[in-house]
Design a protein around this motif. Structure first.
Motif, short mmCIF file in Angstrom:
data_model
loop_
_atom_site.label_atom_id
_atom_site.label_comp_id
_atom_site.label_asym_id
_atom_site.label_seq_id
_atom_site.Cartn_x
_atom_site.Cartn_y
_atom_site.Cartn_z
N LYS A 185 0.82 -1.20 0.00
CA LYS A 185 0.00 0.00 0.00
C LYS A 185 0.86 1.26 0.00
CE LYS A 185 -3.20 0.53 3.24
NZ LYS A 185 -3.95 -0.23 4.25
N LYS A 186 1.91 1.20 0.83
CA LYS A 186 2.83 2.34 0.93
C LYS A 186 3.54 2.60 -0.39
CE LYS A 186 2.78 4.12 5.04
NZ LYS A 186 2.52 5.52 5.26
N LEU A 187 3.95 1.51 -1.04
CA LEU A 187 4.67 1.65 -2.31
C LEU A 187 3.83 2.44 -3.31
CD1 LEU A 187 6.26 -1.91 -2.82
CD2 LEU A 187 7.40 0.20 -2.17
N GLU A 188 2.54 2.14 -3.31
CA GLU A 188 1.65 2.82 -4.24
C GLU A 188 1.40 4.26 -3.80
OE1 GLU A 188 -1.63 0.11 -4.33
OE2 GLU A 188 -0.34 -1.45 -5.21
N GLU A 189 1.07 4.40 -2.52
CA GLU A 189 0.77 5.73 -1.98
C GLU A 189 1.93 6.70 -2.21
OE1 GLU A 189 -0.12 5.79 2.21
OE2 GLU A 189 -1.89 4.53 1.86
N GLU A 190 3.13 6.25 -1.89
CA GLU A 190 4.28 7.14 -1.93
C GLU A 190 5.01 7.12 -3.27
OE1 GLU A 190 5.22 8.95 0.69
OE2 GLU A 190 4.13 8.09 2.39
N GLU A 211 13.36 -6.96 2.56
CA GLU A 211 14.24 -6.34 1.57
C GLU A 211 14.01 -6.95 0.19
OE1 GLU A 211 18.32 -6.45 2.94
OE2 GLU A 211 17.81 -5.32 4.75
N LYS A 212 13.85 -8.28 0.19
CA LYS A 212 13.64 -9.00 -1.07
C LYS A 212 12.33 -8.53 -1.71
CE LYS A 212 13.29 -13.70 -2.46
NZ LYS A 212 13.07 -15.04 -1.87
N PHE A 213 11.33 -8.39 -0.86
CA PHE A 213 10.01 -7.98 -1.32
C PHE A 213 10.07 -6.58 -1.98
CE2 PHE A 213 6.13 -5.54 -0.38
CZ PHE A 213 5.15 -6.34 -0.95
N LEU A 214 10.80 -5.69 -1.37
CA LEU A 214 10.90 -4.34 -1.90
C LEU A 214 11.72 -4.31 -3.20
CD1 LEU A 214 11.39 -2.25 1.37
CD2 LEU A 214 9.40 -2.26 -0.14
N ARG A 215 12.71 -5.19 -3.27
CA ARG A 215 13.53 -5.23 -4.49
C ARG A 215 12.67 -5.69 -5.66
NH1 ARG A 215 17.96 -7.59 -2.42
NH2 ARG A 215 17.28 -9.71 -2.90
N LYS A 216 11.83 -6.71 -5.35
CA LYS A 216 11.00 -7.29 -6.42
C LYS A 216 9.93 -6.31 -6.87
CE LYS A 216 9.67 -11.90 -6.29
NZ LYS A 216 9.32 -12.99 -5.34
N ARG A 217 9.26 -5.71 -5.88
CA ARG A 217 8.11 -4.88 -6.22
C ARG A 217 8.48 -3.50 -6.76
NH1 ARG A 217 3.15 -7.17 -4.31
NH2 ARG A 217 3.70 -9.38 -4.41
N ALA A 218 9.56 -2.92 -6.21
CA ALA A 218 9.86 -1.53 -6.57
C ALA A 218 11.25 -1.36 -7.17
CB ALA A 218 9.72 -0.63 -5.36
#
Ligand SMILES: Nc1ncnc2c1ncn2[C@@H]1O[C@H](COP(=O)(O)OP(=O)(O)O)[C@@H](O)[C@H]1O
Ligand SMILES: [Mg+2]
Lengths: 295, 265
Positions: free
Chosen positions: A29-34, A59-66
């Motif tokens: 949600k944050k990734l989209e909002e920000e 960290e892995k999740f953030l690398r993959k998504r953003a």
């Protein structure tokens, strides 16, 4: 210069409870909002301590998504509100009185006079191999922004503050928000007590007293009594333009000025706990280096 | 409207009373209307130093308690028309006067006199609070001793707390020879700690003892070096710029002094 996109820094406070799934939902949600992308810089504040494995997963999740590399990620312990309150019941008000209690452990009677002189000075300046090596390896908080584990900076209420170079680089300093500036001279019989750092623009005269939960900096002559780290913080320092204290206390250590009139150097000095005693060094060679070492 | 100046020090015996008597007499010789107020209740001696003890009928407590009119309690000096003394009570307690009463008293005196000079008792308790209550300016007296300077520092802090800012400093009983030998605090040492403006340096002078015993302020003797210093202080109080005495008769000392007090010349 043309193609250089602007770097954005986003601080995300992770939810207090919730499993990995909930945290990932929250992050999505944050990734989209920000609108976080690979050019963002993200500081994650954990309210509860996460395991190394959990952190890796995030960290892995953030690398993959953003597309965020771990270089652009940093972890910070979120200091709970109640925790702050415990230390400081009266809010951040200037002049909050903190109990003047010395921890029983490691306490030393003021038998030790202040060690100052060639031996101490050179000892510190030349440094052991460890000290020098550290600096050459560039461990002075240059990028990537990663708090050293086990040093407890976050626990001490320090916040990472970025310093930007005009050339585009960045480094991080650990700053303490809890600092007061006193723009006056403390005269005989006057005392200031504050649960944080105290900076005094003026003198601290004989018979005056400064007590701080953190460090004490006197932009003048310190001739009275100073007690830094009054609640047990041995990393606290006392620095002054002219360090001529009647007595110095850091955490549980007490030292007094030598008897008789001795000449004191005409340059700024800093006192800190080293090898089980209070040691005074010159502040001249590199003010910044020494203060950082104190952190 | 006159000016109310308190002479204070914290420590006893540094020369407050001597200073009050001499400055007051000095201002009176210059033609000003002056009243000296002794607030050292129970330990009065300003009257003795001025040689007026035998004239006392009413005192400051009688005035504040309404036993007499202010005019009745004021004693006229035997030498100078413009000089008056409001003596302290000898037999009463310090708490016999309150800060509010002092304020009212000073306000009343200020109407009739150019200078109201208050001799403060030693200490920082009630007597001190009374003495500074009605004052608009303060002069702090110290001797070149660590303990006296410490007390002066404390007093300056307390004066600031009472909103009496930027007091002037008198260094009394200086012995230049001792300073030169390194056996006495120098003017620089004292200013370094107290960081207030110097209004005068009075040398140690045997004649002070003689004059005190005779009840004739030293300022009246043209040969007394302390008297000369007090004359200069009195002139500085009126706003005149007076160069500092050369206490050491030695080159270089004057320029040093000027540097300290910021006199450009
Ligand atoms: N400049 C001086 N030289 C020599 N003796 C002094 C000088 N100033 C003061 N004294 C002496 O010091 C003693 C205390 O002075 P006094 O004015 O009564 O102090 P205070 O009022 O502060 O208690 C007196 O005996 C006085 O004669
Ligand atoms: Mg007296």
């Amino acid at each position: 210069m043309e193609g250089k996109s602007k770097e954005r820094e986003i601080v995300i406070v992770l939810p207090e409870d919730g499993d990995m799934v909930a945290i990932k939902d929250f992050l999505q949600k944050k990734l989209e909002e920000e609108e976080i992308d690979k050019n963002s810089r993200v500081i994650l504040q954990e309210k509860v301590t996460l395991s190394g494995k959990e952190k890796k997963e995030i960290e892995k999740f953030l690398r993959k998504r953003a597309g965020l590399s771990s270089q652009k990620l940093s972890w910070v312990q979120h200091l709970a509100e109640e925790k702050r309150d415990e230390v400081q019941p009266e809010s951040n008000a200037v002049g909050t009185v903190i109990p003047f209690v010395l921890p029983a452990v490691g306490r030393e009677e003021p038998e030790k006079t202040l060690a100052r002189g060639a031996s101490n000075f050179s000892q510190v300046k030349e440094g052991s191999g460890v000290n020098q090596g550290r600096e050459q390896e560039g461990e002075r908080e240059m990028l990537p922004l990663k708090p050293r584990e086990g040093e407890g900076r976050e626990k001490r209420g320090l916040t990472p503050l970025p310093i930007f170079f005009t050339s585009g680089e960045r480094m991080t300093v650990w700053g303490d928000e809890n600092t007061i500036l006193v723009q006056r001279t403390l005269r005989c019989g006057q005392s200031i007590s504050y649960d944080g750092n105290v900076v005094i623009i003026g003198d601290v005269n004989p018979g005056a007293e400064v007590v701080a939960g953190g460090s004490i900096i006197v932009m003048g002559a310190l001739r009275g009594v100073a007690h830094a780290g009054a609640q047990g913080d041995e990393k606290a320092v006392v620095a002054a333009f002219r360090l001529q204290p009647t007595q110095l206390r850091i955490a549980g250590y007490i030292s007094r000025s030598p008897d008789g009139s001795t000449s004191t150097p005409e340059y700024p000095e800093v006192a800190r706990v080293k090898n089980g005693g209070i040691v005074i060094d010159s502040l001249q060679p590199s003010l910044e280096k020494q203060l950082c070492a104190g952190n | 409207m006159g000016e109310v100046i308190v002479i204070t020090s914290g420590k006893g015996g540094v020369g407050k009373t001597t200073t009050t008597a001499n400055i007051g007499t000095g201002l009176a010789t210059m033609g000003y209307k002056v009243v000296l107020v002794d607030t050292d209740i129970g330990l009065r001696n300003l009257d003795v130093v001025l040689g007026l003890e035998n004239r006392i009928v009413y005192d400051i407590v009688d005035v504040t308690k309404g036993n007499c009119k202010l005019r009745q309690a004021l004693i006229k000096d035997k030498r100078f028309e413009g000089l008056h003394l409001l003596p302290a009570a000898q037999t009463k307690d310090k708490t016999a006067v309150s800060p509010e009463e002092m304020k009212a008293l000073c306000a009343e005196l200020k109407r009739d006199f150019d200078y109201v000079i208050i001799d403060c008792p030693a200490g920082i308790e009630q007597g001190f609070k009374n003495a500074i209550a009605g004052a608009e300016k303060a002069i702090v007296v110290t001797t070149p001793e660590v303990s006296a300077v410490r007390d002066a520092d404390r007093i300056i802090g307390l004066l600031e707390a009472a909103e009496l800012y930027q007091p002037k400093l008198i260094i009394n009983r200086l012995r230049p020879k001792m300073v030169k030998r390194g056996d006495m605090m120098s003017i620089e040492d004292i200013i370094d700690i107290l960081a207030v403006e110097l209004i005068g340096v009075v040398p140690e002078d045997e004649y002070i003892v003689v004059s005190t015993n005779r009840g004739e302020p030293a300022i009246l003797d043209p040969n007394s070096r302390a008297g000369q210093a007090y004359r200069n202080i009195a002139r500085r109080i009126t706003g005149e710029e007076v160069p500092f005495l050369n206490l050491e008769e030695e080159e270089g000392f004057m320029s040093k002094l000027k540097k300290i007090i910021g006199l450009s010349r």
